[in-house]
Structures are given as C-alpha cells and as structure tokens.
Motif scaffolding. Structure first.
Motif, short mmCIF file in Angstrom:
data_model
loop_
_atom_site.label_atom_id
_atom_site.label_comp_id
_atom_site.label_asym_id
_atom_site.label_seq_id
_atom_site.Cartn_x
_atom_site.Cartn_y
_atom_site.Cartn_z
N SER B 273 0.79 -1.23 0.00
CA SER B 273 0.00 0.00 0.00
C SER B 273 0.83 1.28 0.00
O SER B 273 0.37 2.31 -0.44
CB SER B 273 -0.96 0.01 1.19
OG SER B 273 -0.24 0.14 2.38
N GLN B 277 5.93 0.85 3.90
CA GLN B 277 5.54 -0.49 4.31
C GLN B 277 6.75 -1.32 4.70
O GLN B 277 7.75 -1.35 4.00
CB GLN B 277 4.79 -1.16 3.16
CG GLN B 277 4.12 -2.43 3.59
CD GLN B 277 2.84 -2.69 2.82
OE1 GLN B 277 2.46 -1.89 1.96
NE2 GLN B 277 2.17 -3.76 3.13
N LEU B 280 4.85 -7.58 4.33
CA LEU B 280 3.59 -7.94 3.70
C LEU B 280 2.92 -9.00 4.56
O LEU B 280 3.59 -9.79 5.21
CB LEU B 280 3.85 -8.48 2.30
CG LEU B 280 4.45 -7.42 1.37
CD1 LEU B 280 4.88 -8.05 0.06
CD2 LEU B 280 3.44 -6.32 1.11
N THR B 281 1.61 -8.98 4.55
CA THR B 281 0.90 -9.92 5.39
C THR B 281 0.22 -10.98 4.53
O THR B 281 -0.45 -10.67 3.55
CB THR B 281 -0.13 -9.19 6.25
OG1 THR B 281 0.59 -8.23 7.03
CG2 THR B 281 -0.85 -10.14 7.19
N LEU B 282 0.45 -12.20 4.95
CA LEU B 282 -0.10 -13.34 4.25
C LEU B 282 -1.53 -13.58 4.70
O LEU B 282 -1.86 -13.41 5.86
CB LEU B 282 0.75 -14.54 4.63
CG LEU B 282 0.29 -15.89 4.13
CD1 LEU B 282 0.93 -16.13 2.80
CD2 LEU B 282 0.70 -16.95 5.11
N LYS B 383 -8.36 -5.08 9.57
CA LYS B 383 -7.49 -4.15 10.30
C LYS B 383 -6.51 -3.47 9.36
O LYS B 383 -6.21 -2.29 9.49
CB LYS B 383 -6.70 -4.93 11.36
CG LYS B 383 -7.38 -4.91 12.71
CD LYS B 383 -6.63 -5.74 13.72
CE LYS B 383 -7.59 -6.17 14.81
NZ LYS B 383 -7.09 -7.30 15.57
N ILE B 384 -5.97 -4.24 8.42
CA ILE B 384 -4.92 -3.70 7.58
C ILE B 384 -5.48 -2.83 6.45
O ILE B 384 -4.94 -1.79 6.14
CB ILE B 384 -4.04 -4.85 7.03
CG1 ILE B 384 -3.30 -5.50 8.20
CG2 ILE B 384 -3.06 -4.36 5.97
CD1 ILE B 384 -2.56 -6.76 7.86
N THR B 385 -6.60 -3.28 5.87
CA THR B 385 -7.08 -2.59 4.67
C THR B 385 -8.28 -1.69 4.93
O THR B 385 -8.64 -0.89 4.07
CB THR B 385 -7.53 -3.61 3.61
OG1 THR B 385 -8.62 -4.36 4.17
CG2 THR B 385 -6.41 -4.55 3.22
N ASP B 386 -8.91 -1.84 6.11
CA ASP B 386 -10.11 -1.06 6.41
C ASP B 386 -11.28 -1.47 5.50
O ASP B 386 -12.17 -0.67 5.26
CB ASP B 386 -9.81 0.44 6.25
CG ASP B 386 -10.66 1.27 7.21
OD1 ASP B 386 -11.19 0.70 8.17
OD2 ASP B 386 -10.80 2.49 6.98
#
Lengths: 249, 637
Positions: B273, B277, B280-282, B383-386
């Motif tokens: 994003s 950053q 990265l989240t899996l 949580k991460i992307t809203d």
C-alpha cells in the motif's frame, strides 16, 4: 498527517529515563503505528542520533514481541489489536501521543520502550505443559476431545504473551497470562494428569517473579490484543482451590 | 569435494527404518557429556532442542527474539499435513510422498521426502499429546481441511493459528527441559560466526543483543535452525527480524548453499500500500478452499467488484485448471496472478491485485460457518485494509513467503561441515523447487522431533571429538573477525540508513529475480548488487552504542549479509536456464505458458561453495534420480 510524539528514552536499565519530543511528518493513514516510528527513526539515523528502541518482529499481531503504552493504553486505543496492527488512520492530524514502555516490577526496562519479559518464560517453565516426551504418543484420535472443550481451550491458547495485561493492571498482575495457559490445559483431557500440580506451581512462580495479585478490575481483558476473557482468571482460582483441597501430592 | 547424500540402500519404504537400525547410538549415561548448540527456536529449533534435552544431552538453545516462543514459525496460519487418512479419502504415506515430489517439480530427494511423509503421522500424535488444540469434529475426532496441490483432506489445523499452537507446544516442551536443567535457554542472542576446530563445527560466536558483548560457546555439534532468506527481498511475509546471517556466515566457513534460486512466492497476500511499508501480510492459502479467485474480463474495468456481473468476471484458475481450480499449487497460482495483472486486468489502486471472493461460499454455507473457518484472517484483513471481506471480495497479490533453497544437507541433515547440522527451512532438502502448503510445519517438526535425535547420535558416536575450550585460537580468531566487522559498520558514519539500502536491494531482487526471471533481468541484478554493496560500505549510517542494545547495528549486519548473499541467489537463477517450481525463466515455458523443466540438463541440486565476497562461487552438483515417481510435466489441469 503530522503527529507529535512524547517518547520515553532510557539508555540502559540503570540509566535515568526521560520524555523526549519528536514530530512524525508525512504520516499516511495506511501506515501502521510501527511504520510511523520507523520513519521517525530513519530520520534520527540520518542525523547520526540513536534511534528509538522498540521491539517488534512479525508485524502481524501474532508473535507478541511488540507492545508499549500509547497515551496510557497498552497497544493503543483499538480493541483487540497489537500496536503493530494499529493503523494511523485511527488518529487525526496534529494529535499528541505519549509512548511509554510497559511498567511493572517484574518487567525491567532494558532500553527506551523495550522491557525484559523473561518472567513469562519462567512461569511456563513451572508447569505450562504436559510432561510427555517425544516417542510414545498414542494415535491422535485415541482420545476424543469434544468440540466445545477444544474450542474453549483454543480461545485460551490464543494468548501471545505480549505483556499488555500486566502493563494495564494497577497491581502489575500476570493473572490473565498465567490463567490462559492453565485454562487451556484444564479444559483438555491431555492436561488432566498434572492438573493439580500445574496450577499450584504456576501460580506460585507467578508470585515469586514479583507480579501482583488480581483484584478483578478487568483492565487486562480490556487491553488484551487477543481478547482473552477474564473468566480464565476465575477458572484459575477455582483450579487452585480445588488443587489445595483435593490434591494428594 | 563430491557430494554424498548418504541415502541408505534398500527399498524406499524401508530406508529410514534400516538407517535407524544401522545408526550408531550414544549410551544414555554418556549423553550428558555432549554439549549441543541449537541456534533458533522455531519449530525445527525448539523441537530439536527439547527432544535432545529429553534424551539427556546438554543443550544450549539460542534465539534472537526476547523469548523462544516468538520465532517466526508462530505466524504460520493454515495447517500441517499428515498422511493419517482419517477422512477415508484415499490418502496414504505414498500419496503424500508423491504429491510432495510432484509439487516440488522433481527437484527434491525421494528418500528424504518419503521419510518426511512417514514421520508426518507421528507429528500429529505428538502434538495432540502436548495439548495442541487442533480443530475437532463434533464427535471429538480431529478435523481436516484440504490445501493447494492435493486432492485429499490431510491438513490438520488450529483455526488460522496452527503455527502458533504447534510452536507453543514445542516451546512448552523446551521450557520443561529448561526447568529440568538439560537445556539452557539463551534468548536475545545472535549467532555471528561458526567456529571450526580440525574442520569440525565446534562452537559459535554470539552477540548478546542486550549488553552488546560478544560471547563464545563451545560444543560437540552445532544445529542451525535459523529459517529462510526471504527477507533478502525486503518486503516479504517473514518477520522483520528474520534474516540469512547465521546461514550465510556458516556458508562463508564452508557449508555449501543449495538451490538458492528456489524461492516461493505466496499467491494470497495483502497488496503493497505505500513506501513506508515494512512487511507484507499473508492470508492463509486455506482461504482458497472457499474463496474464488477472479479478475474482470476487460482491462481497464472501473466498476466496484459487487457491480461487475458474472459474465464480465474471469475466474481464471477455475477456467485454466478445471481439476484443481482455485487449489492449484502456490507457484502456479502466483504466476497466473502476475499474468492477469500484466494484461492490465489487475484490480485496486495499483492494479497489482486480484479478487478472492467469498460471496458464493457465504451463500452456500452461511456467514457463521465462514466466520468459524476464517474469522481471524478476515479480522486481520479488515485491520490492515479497512475493508470488510464479508461484504467485498479481498484483494490479494503474491509476495515472497518461503525459501526452498538453503544450506546443503545429506540424509542425516548434516551440511558439508562435519558436525554442522541444518534443520527446517534453513536447509534445502525436502521441498524441491516448490513447497506445498502446510508442509513447512511438517518438515520443521519432523527434522527436530524425529530425525535429528537419531542422526546426531550417529555423528557423535562415530566421530573423534577432542575437548575444545573457548580459549582455543579458532574462537579468538572468529571473535576478532566479528568484532572487526562491527567496528567497520560503526566507523562508516555515512548518510544512508540500512533500511534504505535494504529496500533498494529488495526492489532489485523483486524486479529481476522475482516471479519471472530472464537472462537480461538476472544480469541487470548482477550488475546492480555489487554497486549497492559498495554504496553500503561507503555510506551507511549506524549511530548509537556498540556495547548496549542497538537494533540498528543488528540490522546493519544483516543487511551486509543480504548484499553478499543476493549475488549467489542471482547466479544460481542465471545458471539454471530451465523453469521449475518457483523458479520461472521466461526462456523456458510450454506453448501455453507453463513452466518447462529440462530434466536432461538440470535434474540436480546446485550446491555453491564460497570463494570470497564478490568472487564467483564454485558449483557442485548432486544428481537427482527418481526411482519411484517418474518425472512428468506437472499438470493441474
């Protein structure tokens, strides 16, 4: 956005600490809280200054490494969230935030926002396991475990050992952490054999490490990033009394 | 040096039994006389250290985290495979073996993989006995789910936190041994060099990350369980502290590095994003069980996903691979995501994402079932992307996740340095060119609980190991080297941060040694890496104290190692002109764009021997033979 930070700086365990002001510039709402601190640190490094020390590793809320107080709340204002998963969209431009390490007698400050949580390891060491060696385990389906018991055990086992519960507690008690492991084992058939010894040893170790007693305020449950409920503590107390009354060891 | 894999003779299914019988043993009363160093406390390290402690060895367990419980295995989500056949759906040890060899695109050792499949069933039993709260059916039996690359349900799981629960099981066993006094736990310590005496691995130089002091530890054998090297790419799903340093420094002491170009790019991660950053989240691959992957049919589609009608959607995995559909292996899923994005059909702001849609599954199974299966993953995504994946499809994109390459080991998990054993992701052995989902946890625990207790005893009982103290010249020399590097890092006093240089290196690797590689891209990387290394040593800034906690100094040392390691990674990718598994060379593809192996020329393990920084490493080959699974063009259609 721009965020004004007041950060606890302490060079070493014996050094005198103090608050230092920093400004985080060009903060984007999609950044995580720790990425915002990364940016502050990058600037400090380029200026040749010692960056702010804080712990983090997985940055997806599961390893339990990160954690500090954000304006008086462990892991910051979002419920059920570690500080690495707290995002800056939660804050407004121009806000002032105070960052402090976990404060508890059993957690010595090592540097800035980093504390020593090895007491947690020693509590597990006292009995947070089943005493089975590798080799002789029976087939996985030999002992049936009801879905409800298994789900409840998993709810307790979800604890990440971050220490927020201790930091939030006015008595600096680790009752939520300790009770989560005791509950997991008490709920499962595999944990029955050592049920009595386990709870007594773990609770005693908890006290020896300098954690305080639980006085049922529920602050721990409110800040727990895994939302471990305080009913675990009730279960621990029940287990403890049961062990005192019925243990034949 | 010829590479001898030491695979025992006899029929495949009997090799491990036979080997165990033929291996030498250490008498129980003598075990405490042996000191074993275990570096790393992930699934491999924690299970090895605790098992060796149970057997009575004197174990020193090191980790860089502040507690052994925090090693990155904890972040594994989806599950662990085992050939239990509890579902009566046709699984067997042989099928798990077959799936793993095929999934690895015929670049792994048959004997190792077969042993792994055999041991998989013992792992589940052991973990259940430890109190790992695996998911259960209502009748109390263990539940299973299916995973990419398999047509049976053999994956055991504990919600989306399987790695956490398995690691805590191993960690608790480890803590039990610490209480008993067989294991000494030494957290907050980083291995910075391996010490060799008479050519054998006899100790390590460690930096105490709290005090900054260098410490020396001597032992009879050293076990590296230090994970993979995915963080060389800067952005990956690994923890920000994961690194290649321990492996790389052992490599510089003589351990060959095998197949470094076999890197796994995981198809289902949250897209990048912004420039700040850090990782990265899996999103677990298990999501592909119920989620459907699609992109719009037309490039430049601007409608939000819920307004795009069925006829304008391309469920490209289901279309191209009707029999495996959304459950194709990771390399295939990743490459296809890249292909549709390259066609301009990617979604989201950057155009570098595809949809993973749960609308059909929610309609079929109901919201509560989906919440039960994936609730924590959906929460994490929100949580991460809203964004709410219960209402909108997730946006996902591939990211570096796992590395199949690693230090070369024989059947006994011993590297080319006698006494140096390598376990888990840090070794190269079992996954070939591509790892199947839910197999990493299986390998880490098989190595630690069930393989190393036998093979290490065999080494100890069969070796002459004269007493060595930490005052030995070899320790002094190694410590001076480590101290010298730390002093050099602090002395540069430049103007660029380790992170800036690491990010640049990562971009070079992702662009040129990423999902698709070509001779031109690899040569670009090979030209760029030495320049970055030069820039690092001329211009890095490492302020702060040497004799105190200094995370930036730790990080700078790791970045220095990535900058050396990246060259071997790229050279390996350049020399392997075939495509296989996670290694895709543009020059080698079938007419319909699938990876084209070249078994005639590349059916071997490439093991690289260090010759000096910036010097081309020497290539050694271990030929691979397939007696039980005949290599074919991998097809998931």
């Amino acid at each position: 956005m721009r965020i004004f930070l007041k950060v606890w700086r302490q060079a070493s365990p014996d050094a005198q600490g103090r608050f230092v002001d920093y400004t985080a510039e060009d903060v984007s709402p999609d950044m995580s809280f720790l990425e915002m601190l990364d940016v502050v640190n990058e600037r400090l490094i380029m200026q040749g200054e010692d960056p702010i020390a804080f712990d983090s590793d997985c940055r997806e809320g599961i390893c339990g490494t990160c954690g500090f107080m954000v304006s008086g709340i462990a892991h910051g204002p979002d419920p059920g969230t570690t500080v690495c998963q707290l995002h800056m969209r939660r804050f407004k431009d121009g806000m002032r935030l105070t960052l402090e390490p976990w404060r508890a007698r059993a957690f010595q400050v090592l540097k800035d926002l980093v504390v020593d949580r090895s007491a947690f390891d020693r509590i597990i060491q006292a009995g947070g396991y089943t005493s089975v060696n590798v080799g002789g385990a029976p087939d996985g389906n030999a002992v049936l475990v009801g879905k409800t018991a298994s789900d409840k055990a998993m709810d307790s086992a979800a604890c990440i050992g971050c220490g927020a519960c201790v930091a939030a507690c006015k008595n600096a008690s680790a009752a939520l952490f300790t009770s989560a492991k005791i509950s997991q084992m008490a709920l499962l058939p595999q944990g029955q054999v050592e049920r009595f010894q386990r709870v007594v040893k773990m609770v005693d170790r908890h006290d020896e490490e300098g954690f305080g007693s639980c006085s049922n305020e529920g602050e721990c449950e409110a800040v727990c990033p895994k939302e471990i409920p305080i009913t675990n503590i009730a279960r621990m107390n029940r287990e403890y009394f049961r062990a005192l009354l019925f243990s034949r060891d | 040096m010829t590479l001898d894999s030491n695979v025992p003779g006899g029929p495949l299914a009997e090799k491990w039994d036979r080997h165990r019988f033929e291996s030498k043993l250490v008498n129980p009363a003598n075990r405490r006389r042996y000191t074993i160093i275990v570096v790393g406390t992930g699934l491999a390290g924690a299970s090895a250290a605790s098992s060796l402690g149970e057997l009575g060895y004197n174990v020193l367990s090191f980790c860089i985290q502040d507690s052994p419980r925090r090693a990155h295995s904890i972040a594994a989500q989806g599950g662990i495979n085992a050939a239990k056949n509890y579902q009566n759906d046709g699984d067997s040890i042989h099928r798990l073996f077959y799936d793993t060899v095929k999934g690895g695109d015929y670049r792994s050792r048959e004997a190792n993989v077969y042993r792994l499949a055999q041991l998989s069933v013992n792992i589940i039993d052991q973990c259940v006995a430890q109190g790992v709260p695996f998911a259960r059916e209502y009748g109390g039996m263990l539940d299973n789910r299916s995973f990419g690359g398999a047509q049976v349900s053999r994956t055991f799981y504990a919600r989306g936190q399987t790695g956490q629960q398995l690691l805590l099981g191993a960690y608790q066993s480890l803590m039990r041994q610490v209480e008993k006094g067989t294991v000494r736990s030494l957290p907050n310590r980083e291995m910075l060099d391996l010490v060799l005496v008479n050519g054998q691995a006899r100790g390590v130089i460690i930096r105490n990350l709290i005090t900054g002091e260098l410490e020396r530890y001597a032992a009879d054998a050293v076990l590296l369980c230090t994970g993979g090297y995915g963080t060389a790419y800067y952005l990956s799903t690994n923890a920000v502290g994961s690194n290649v340093t321990a492996s790389w420094r052992a490599h510089k002491r003589g351990a060959y590095f095998a197949n470094p170009c076999f890197t796994q790019i995981h198809p289902t991660c949250i897209p990048v994003s912004g420039s700040a950053q850090s990782k990265l989240t899996l999103m677990s691959e298990s999501l592909r069980n119920d989620g459907r992957v699609w992109v719009p049919k037309n490039p430049g589609e601007r409608r939000p996903p819920q307004q795009i009608p069925e006829e304008d959607r391309d469920y490209y995995l289901e279309r191209r691979y009707p029999s495996f559909g959304n459950l194709v292996p990771r390399d295939v899923a990743s490459r296809n995501a890249k292909a549709v994005c390259d066609e301009g059909r990617g979604v989201g702001e950057s155009g570098l994402a595809v949809y993973l849609d749960f609308a059909d599954a929610i309609k079929r199974l109901g919201l509560e079932v989906i919440r039960g299966r994936y609730g924590n993953l959906f929460d994490m995504y929100t949580k991460i992307t809203d964004e709410d994946p219960y209402r909108l499809p997730m946006r996902i994109y591939p990211a570096i996740h796992y590395t199949m390459g690693g230090l070369w080991v024989d059947y006994n998990l011993m590297s080319t340095i006698p006494g140096l054993h390598v376990l888990g992701e840090a070794n190269f052995s079992d996954h070939g060119a591509n790892r199947l989902g839910a197999s990493a946890l299986m390998q880490g625990l098989a190595d630690g609980y069930f393989v190393i207790p036998y093979t290490l005893a065999h080494y100890l009982a069969g070796s002459t190991l004269p007493a060595v103290s930490v005052d030995h010249e070899a320790f002094r020399e190694a410590e001076a080297g480590v101290q010298g590097q730390i002093d050099r890092l602090l002395a540069v006093k430049g103007s660029r941060t380790p992170r800036q240089l690491h990010r640049e290196l990562g971009q070079v690797l992702w662009d040129n040694v990423g999902m698709a590689r070509s001779e031109a891209s690899l040569r670009t990387a090979l030209a760029r890496i030495p320049q970055l290394r030069e820039e690092f040593w001329q211009n890095v800034s490492v302020p702060g104290p040497k004799n105190n906690l200094n995370k930036n100094l730790e990080y700078a040392g790791r970045v220095a190692d990535y900058l050396e390691f990246a060259e071997v990674l790229t050279l390996d990718a350049l020399h392997r002109t075939e495509s296989c598994g996670g290694h895709f060379r543009d020059e080698s593809q079938t007419p319909d764009g699938e990876a084209q192996r070249d078994d005639e020329n590349f059916s071997y393990v490439a093991a690289w021997e260090f010759q000096g920084v910036g010097k081309a490493p020497a290539l050694h080959k271990e030929p691979l033979t397939f007696e039980y699974v005949k290599p074919t063009q991998r097809s998931y259609k």
